[in-house]
Design a protein around this motif. Structure first.
Motif, PDB file in Angstrom:
ATOM      1  N   ARG A 150       0.867  -1.183   0.000  1.00  0.00           N
ATOM      2  CA  ARG A 150       0.000   0.000   0.000  1.00  0.00           C
ATOM      3  C   ARG A 150       0.904   1.233   0.000  1.00  0.00           C
ATOM      4  O   ARG A 150       1.544   1.552   1.006  1.00  0.00           O
ATOM      5  CB  ARG A 150      -0.925  -0.001   1.229  1.00  0.00           C
ATOM      6  N   ALA A 182      -3.346 -10.584   3.760  1.00  0.00           N
ATOM      7  CA  ALA A 182      -4.089  -9.485   3.122  1.00  0.00           C
ATOM      8  C   ALA A 182      -4.796  -9.864   1.833  1.00  0.00           C
ATOM      9  O   ALA A 182      -5.760  -9.199   1.432  1.00  0.00           O
ATOM     10  CB  ALA A 182      -3.133  -8.329   2.846  1.00  0.00           C
ATOM     11  N   LEU A 187      -8.237  -5.128   2.726  1.00  0.00           N
ATOM     12  CA  LEU A 187      -6.944  -4.437   2.687  1.00  0.00           C
ATOM     13  C   LEU A 187      -6.480  -4.166   1.266  1.00  0.00           C
ATOM     14  O   LEU A 187      -5.577  -3.357   1.055  1.00  0.00           O
ATOM     15  CB  LEU A 187      -5.892  -5.252   3.442  1.00  0.00           C
ATOM     16  N   THR A 192      -9.921   1.588   3.494  1.00  0.00           N
ATOM     17  CA  THR A 192     -10.083   0.436   4.380  1.00  0.00           C
ATOM     18  C   THR A 192     -11.036   0.715   5.541  1.00  0.00           C
ATOM     19  O   THR A 192     -11.182  -0.119   6.437  1.00  0.00           O
ATOM     20  CB  THR A 192      -8.722  -0.012   4.939  1.00  0.00           C
ATOM     21  N   MET A 197      -6.165   0.364   8.168  1.00  0.00           N
ATOM     22  CA  MET A 197      -5.797  -1.050   8.044  1.00  0.00           C
ATOM     23  C   MET A 197      -5.507  -1.697   9.388  1.00  0.00           C
ATOM     24  O   MET A 197      -5.697  -2.912   9.554  1.00  0.00           O
ATOM     25  CB  MET A 197      -4.585  -1.198   7.122  1.00  0.00           C
ATOM     26  N   ARG A 200      -8.711  -3.028  10.571  1.00  0.00           N
ATOM     27  CA  ARG A 200      -9.146  -4.176   9.780  1.00  0.00           C
ATOM     28  C   ARG A 200      -8.320  -5.428  10.127  1.00  0.00           C
ATOM     29  O   ARG A 200      -8.862  -6.533  10.206  1.00  0.00           O
ATOM     30  CB  ARG A 200      -9.018  -3.872   8.286  1.00  0.00           C
ATOM     31  N   GLU A 252       2.853  -6.263   9.709  1.00  0.00           N
ATOM     32  CA  GLU A 252       2.906  -5.008   8.948  1.00  0.00           C
ATOM     33  C   GLU A 252       4.296  -4.403   9.066  1.00  0.00           C
ATOM     34  O   GLU A 252       4.862  -4.339  10.163  1.00  0.00           O
ATOM     35  CB  GLU A 252       1.884  -4.001   9.479  1.00  0.00           C
TER      36      GLU A 252
END
Length: 274
Positions: A150, A182, A187, A192, A197, A200, A252
């Protein structure tokens, strides 16, 4: 014995202070183009080279932005954006209510709205082969499409800005999420939802319980300098952000690039003094 007079400050520093004074007292307002170096030299009783250097100094302090071929403009953001590295990842903060009755789409939006600013994003979402260092961090295949990326080019605009007014570029953020988490989920959408995110991921069973951030102060790359409207001699913060679940998995990895002249980094934690 008579003391000698202190050496005079360089001329460009005197001019830089005069520029700052005109911004502080409202002679030049946010968004206004200031006079070009020859006219500025005449107005301030100086010379062109001193004025050019003074403009670079004030731009590095965040009070001016420069556009190649266009000139220098008073920054539309005269106060630093505070990035709270502690509370920004708390659910209540990243989902807090906005003035229009909605909810913030993550920490960045919440931080801007507290300053009377609104975010503008130019996102891209794609599946990709990760850089080797990211693959190692996330524990994914470095030779296959194993991450969702992203990318966000992020702006801040006044609350009353027209929809077509992107505002001021303030950040570049690139997030990598393992594709096995994801892929095929919300996502992969540009928006989102409330909380962004992180919210989520939590709903999907990947609640983040530990954050690790490494901060580097460096010069911007040519691409970063162009987007953020920085001189190559400006500095940026590069924040490498990692988020772990209770099981210890990093779900992440985000690389944030922020102009040091626009951002203030804030962190806080409890101390165990047993």
């Amino acid at each position: 014995m008579k003391k000698s007079d202190p050496p005079a400050s360089p001329e460009y520093l005197r001019v830089a202070e005069l520029i700052r004074e005109r911004i502080r007292d409202g002679t030049w307002v946010p968004g206004q183009r200031i006079p070009a170096a020859p006219a500025l030299a005449e107005e301030l009783g100086s010379d062109r080279s001193a004025c050019e250097r003074a403009v670079r100094v004030v731009a590095m302090q965040g009070l001016l932005t420069t556009k190649q071929g266009s000139g220098a403009y008073v920054s539309r953001i005269l106060h630093k954006i505070r990035r709270d590295g502690t509370s920004r990842y708390q659910k209540a903060k990243r989902e807090e209510a906005t003035a229009d009755g909605g909810q913030a789409r993550g920490a960045f939006e919440a931080e801007l709205r507290r300053m009377g600013l609104i975010p503008r994003n130019m996102p891209s979402v794609r599946r990709a082969v990760p850089p080797a260092e990211i693959a190692e961090i996330l524990g994914v295949n470095p030779q296959a499409e194993s991450v969702l990326v992203r990318d966000r080019r992020m702006y801040a605009a006044p609350a009353d800005a027209a929809p077509e007014d992107l505002g001021t570029p303030v950040q570049i953020a690139t997030t990598y999420i393992p594709l096995d988490i994801a892929g095929g989920t919300v996502l992969e959408n540009y928006d989102t939802g409330p909380g962004g995110m992180i919210s989520r991921l939590a709903e999907m069973g990947h609640l983040q319980v530990r954050i690790e951030e490494t901060i580097e102060d460096r010069e911007p790359t040519p691409d970063e300098a162009k987007f953020l409207m920085l001189d190559q001699r400006n500095r940026v913060f590069e924040i490498t952000h990692l988020a772990r679940t209770e099981q210890g998995r990093i779900v992440e990895a985000t690389v944030h690039v922020l102009p040091t002249s626009m951002w203030q980094l804030s962190y806080g934690w409890d101390i165990d003094d047993n």
